[in-house]
Write an enzyme that holds these catalytic residues in place. Structure first.
Site, PDB file in Angstrom:
ATOM      1  N   ARG A 216      16.331  -3.525  -2.635  1.00 40.94           N
ATOM      2  CA  ARG A 216      14.944  -3.675  -3.103  1.00 40.94           C
ATOM      3  C   ARG A 216      14.914  -4.125  -4.547  1.00 40.94           C
ATOM      4  O   ARG A 216      15.701  -3.651  -5.371  1.00 40.94           O
ATOM      5  CB  ARG A 216      14.187  -2.342  -3.016  1.00 40.94           C
ATOM      6  CG  ARG A 216      14.219  -1.705  -1.676  1.00 40.94           C
ATOM      7  CD  ARG A 216      13.239  -2.357  -0.709  1.00 40.94           C
ATOM      8  NE  ARG A 216      13.501  -1.954   0.650  1.00 40.94           N
ATOM      9  CZ  ARG A 216      13.698  -2.809   1.641  1.00 40.94           C
ATOM     10  NH1 ARG A 216      13.668  -4.095   1.416  1.00 40.94           N
ATOM     11  NH2 ARG A 216      13.923  -2.388   2.855  1.00 40.94           N
TER      12      ARG A 216
ATOM     13  N   PRO B  25       0.842  -1.195   0.000  1.00 39.72           N
ATOM     14  CA  PRO B  25       0.000   0.000   0.000  1.00 39.72           C
ATOM     15  C   PRO B  25       0.880   1.248   0.000  1.00 39.72           C
ATOM     16  O   PRO B  25       1.642   1.472   0.934  1.00 39.72           O
ATOM     17  CB  PRO B  25      -0.797  -0.120   1.299  1.00 39.72           C
ATOM     18  CG  PRO B  25      -0.355  -1.370   1.967  1.00 39.72           C
ATOM     19  CD  PRO B  25       0.822  -1.915   1.259  1.00 39.72           C
ATOM     20  N   GLU B  26       0.793   2.017  -1.069  1.00 41.92           N
ATOM     21  CA  GLU B  26       1.523   3.272  -1.170  1.00 41.92           C
ATOM     22  C   GLU B  26       0.497   4.396  -1.114  1.00 41.92           C
ATOM     23  O   GLU B  26      -0.673   4.140  -0.838  1.00 41.92           O
ATOM     24  CB  GLU B  26       2.334   3.303  -2.477  1.00 41.92           C
ATOM     25  CG  GLU B  26       3.273   2.111  -2.597  1.00 41.92           C
ATOM     26  CD  GLU B  26       4.115   2.101  -3.869  1.00 41.92           C
ATOM     27  OE1 GLU B  26       4.357   3.178  -4.438  1.00 41.92           O
ATOM     28  OE2 GLU B  26       4.521   1.007  -4.299  1.00 41.92           O
TER      29      GLU B  26
ATOM     30  N   LYS C  83       2.192   7.410   3.574  1.00 41.20           N
ATOM     31  CA  LYS C  83       1.501   6.111   3.633  1.00 41.20           C
ATOM     32  C   LYS C  83       0.814   5.892   4.977  1.00 41.20           C
ATOM     33  O   LYS C  83       0.305   4.810   5.238  1.00 41.20           O
ATOM     34  CB  LYS C  83       2.512   4.969   3.405  1.00 41.20           C
ATOM     35  CG  LYS C  83       3.273   5.075   2.106  1.00 41.20           C
ATOM     36  CD  LYS C  83       4.319   3.980   2.003  1.00 41.20           C
ATOM     37  CE  LYS C  83       5.319   4.287   0.904  1.00 41.20           C
ATOM     38  NZ  LYS C  83       6.439   3.338   0.884  1.00 41.20           N
TER      39      LYS C  83
END
Length: 293
Positions: free
Chosen positions: A283, A23-24, A80
């Site tokens: 990442r 969720p951004e 966020k």
DNA sequence: CGGGGCTCCTGTGCGC
DNA sequence: TGCGCACAGGAGCCCC
């Protein structure tokens, strides 16, 4: 034959789309908009905690007792982070802050047996905090601005605080690689792995370049594209790659528009080159070597 | 400052 | 078949 092809097709979907969607900003904004319509002015009549480790402060006892019989007054999003402004039974204002991290969900409806924390509301429905990997965090605080995450957070990319001249200036001062820099919440709030990758693709910028090596035109373009992609994703109610769900438990549709995220080995929709996945700052990072220079 | 590594957590996939 | 390990990642932390 057709049936075999269909099975193979779904098998491929399953095997290649293992990346999790986080969720951004657009996903959190969608949850906020959904919940605003259904929980404001509702009273919490029960707090059921199934996994106490997600409640970071205050003590469980205090968390429960303050929330019991409080009313939701307002929902705020910062980056966020979601914060529910509540008024307690003793008429004190508190903020319930929720960071969804990887797999957190806030879903309004019936009680979910796999929820980590459930809030029963005065109309009989529930607000459920689900979180498979339990990396998310709930906090109940008097002053939301005093939270370190909020204090240290960079500008809201869709607000007037996010200025193109500042962006160009700060980018020119940073030696870090542009993609990990976009993920840094102190630099700009709310961007995560998906929108960093997609914004860099549209801007034709190689994610591994040093921020200070971008020229003014590139920085300007990136600034513009960060805003436009976040706005588009909000219109699509977010991206549901795997775990994200909106305030009603439904998926968003922006994932249908991905150019690079989760598309390793597939053909670029623009130049037909193969999308690559590399590691930057630990990442997974998707990009098109043909388009992004 | 920058980058690397570790931590939290759990489901999945892979190697032996 | 099944066990155990590696991996995924947001963000804070420590260290060089």
């Amino acid at each position: 034959m057709l049936r075999v092809s269909i099975i193979l097709f779904y098998f491929c979907l399953l095997t290649f789309n293992l990346e999790k969607a986080l969720p951004e900003l657009p996903e959190v904004e969608t949850i906020k908009n959904d919940l605003e319509k259904v929980i404001l002015n509702k009273k919490i009549t029960a707090v059921i905690i199934h996994r106490s480790s997600v409640v970071k402060e205050p003590s469980l006892k205090k968390f429960k007792s303050l929330l019991l019989d409080s009313k939701f007054r307002k929902i705020i999003r910062r980056g966020k982070l979601l914060a529910f402004e509540i008024i307690t039974a003793q008429k004190e204002i508190y903020f319930l802050s929720v960071h969804l991290r990887m797999t957190g969900q806030l879903v309004y409806g019936s009680d979910d047996p796999k929820s980590r924390v459930s809030f029963k509301l005065s109309n009989g429905f529930y607000l459920c905090y689900n979180d498979q990997r339990t990396l998310g965090e709930l906090r109940l605080v008097k002053d939301i601005q005093a939270l370190n995450v909020v204090k240290n957070m960079g500008p809201e990319p869709l607000s007037k605080d996010f200025r193109v001249n500042d962006f160009i200036k700060y980018i020119s001062m940073r030696k870090a690689k542009i993609k990990p820099l976009l993920l840094d919440q102190k630099f700009v709030a709310g961007i995560g792995n998906i929108y960093a990758a997609e914004a860099l693709f549209i801007s034709k910028i190689d994610p591994a370049r040093n921020a200070c090596d971008l020229n003014e035109q590139e920085a300007k373009l990136l600034f513009k594209n960060i805003k436009s992609i976040l706005k588009k994703a909000i219109k699509c109610r977010g991206s549901s790659f795997s775990d994200y769900r909106d305030g009603h438990g439904n998926k968003g549709t922006f994932s249908n528009n991905f150019y690079v995220y989760g598309r390793k080995g597939q053909a670029c929709l623009v130049c037909k080159d193969f999308i690559q996945r590399i590691k930057l700052g630990g990442r997974g990072t998707y990009f098109c070597p043909g388009c992004q220079k």
